[in-house]
Write an enzyme that holds these catalytic residues in place. Structure first.
Site, PDB file in Angstrom:
ATOM      1  CB  SER A  13     -20.885  35.235 104.346  1.00 57.00           C
ATOM      2  OG  SER A  13     -20.816  34.702 105.651  1.00 57.00           O
ATOM      3  CE1 TYR A  45     -15.589  34.565 103.970  1.00 52.84           C
ATOM      4  CE2 TYR A  45     -17.185  34.597 105.755  1.00 52.84           C
ATOM      5  CZ  TYR A  45     -16.803  34.181 104.494  1.00 52.84           C
ATOM      6  OH  TYR A  45     -17.652  33.398 103.758  1.00 52.84           O
TER       7      TYR A  45
END
Length: 338
Positions: free
Chosen positions: A130, A155
């Site tokens: 990501s 995350y």
């Protein structure tokens, strides 16, 4: 097309659905692993799966990749040529309230995928990372050659951990691993918890939208078709070792092992307020905006340097938000009949 049988984890998800359908249309066999959890409305996941199940070469494995034995048995039974790991607990803000789900899915589950690949002759593991791994970095555009050691959300930390874990397996077992750092993906069948979906729903229902960082946030909004094109090009190009890699000046994106990291983004960041303006024009309605400060875990700008991906695969992003947003709205109106 070297890989005929492919495991796609997260196949009922946004990117996983689009990738699975593309692979099936190319004549490949796809096993889609997805537990179909309720992080967001499972109905849209089931609707995506219904489309995939119409293809004879698709098999849905409704199981949790964090289930060690079930995942191991799936690998033993199916003998995949390649794996694309897209399953993850998503969302930056949700990681502030439910951190354990990120450890279970993004770390424990990923180890199970690595073990499955290791013990069953998988030729190439492609996995989702990501843009969030860039965290506190401020040098733009974000490059895969920059260090990413200062995440600002759990995350992001879990995605960085995936990169490190994959490199370890590449080093120890010669497993070819390619990590893809996705940048703000949008488009038809998108996730209901993401900005474009939330904004469209609220504007059509005459409700205000929450605009963080007072609309000054910049994102490298990347249309789903561009993402899928990049993934498919990488899939059939297993990572190889970099013979010029130097431990005295280590390049984070390559290795002496068969390991590679790429950015996939639009390479053209857009201010959030401009993104909203395009949506307003497409919908023919102005949004009532709640201007709010930056939220914990967010970053002000994302901007992908995609030169390495372009050089190695010929990938080039093509769809601008001016083209992509109308396509999303057309899908949204048709799907929800509004």
């Amino acid at each position: 097309m070297n890989n005929k049988k492919i495991l796609v984890t997260g196949a009922a998800g946004f990117i996983g659905f689009h990738l699975s359908e593309r692979l099936l249309k190319e004549g490949r066999e796809v096993v889609g692993l997805d537990i179909v959890n309720d992080y967001y409305d499972p109905a849209i996941k089931e609707a995506r799966l219904a489309i995939l199940k119409a293809y004879p070469a698709f098999l849905h494995a409704r199981q949790d990749m964090a289930d060690r034995e079930a995942t191991a048995e799936l690998f033993r039974a199916e003998k995949f040529d390649a794996v694309v790991n897209l399953a993850a607990q998503a969302g930056v803000r949700y990681s502030l309230v439910n951190p354990c789900s990120y450890v279970d899915s993004n770390m424990s589950g990923f180890v199970n995928i690595l073990e499955g690949c290791r013990h069953n002759g998988v030729k190439h593991l492609v996995f989702a990372s990501s843009s969030s791994v860039y965290g506190s970095n401020t040098k733009m555009p974000f490059s895969v050659h920059h260090n990413v050691d200062h995440p600002v959300s759990l995350y992001a930390a879990s995605k960085k951990a995936n990169e490190l874990m994959a490199h370890t397996y590449s080093h120890l077992f010669g497993l070819s691993c390619t990590g893809l750092r996705f940048f703000t993906v949008y488009g038809p069948w998108g996730r209901p918890d993401m900005a474009l979906f939330l904004f469209t729903k609220a504007i059509l229902e005459d409700r205000p939208i929450n605009v963080f960082n007072y609309g000054k946030m910049k994102r490298d909004f990347t249309y789903i078709d561009d993402i899928i094109e990049g993934v498919v090009r990488v899939l059939d190009m297993p990572a190889s070792s970099n013979p010029s890699w130097d431990g005295n000046a280590p390049d984070p994106s390559t290795s002496y092992a068969p390991y590679r990291i790429y950015n996939i983004g639009n390479n053209a960041p857009m201010e959030l307020m401009r993104f909203i303006e395009i949506l307003e024009d497409v919908l023919g309605k102005k949004a009532e905006k709640n201007l709010m400060p930056m939220q914990p875990g967010d970053v002000p700008v994302t901007y992908a340097d995609v030169e390495d991906l372009m050089a190695d695969t010929g990938f080039r992003p093509e769809i601008t938000p001016e083209e992509g947003i109308p396509r999303f709205v057309e899908w949204y109106r048709e799907y929800f009949r509004v």
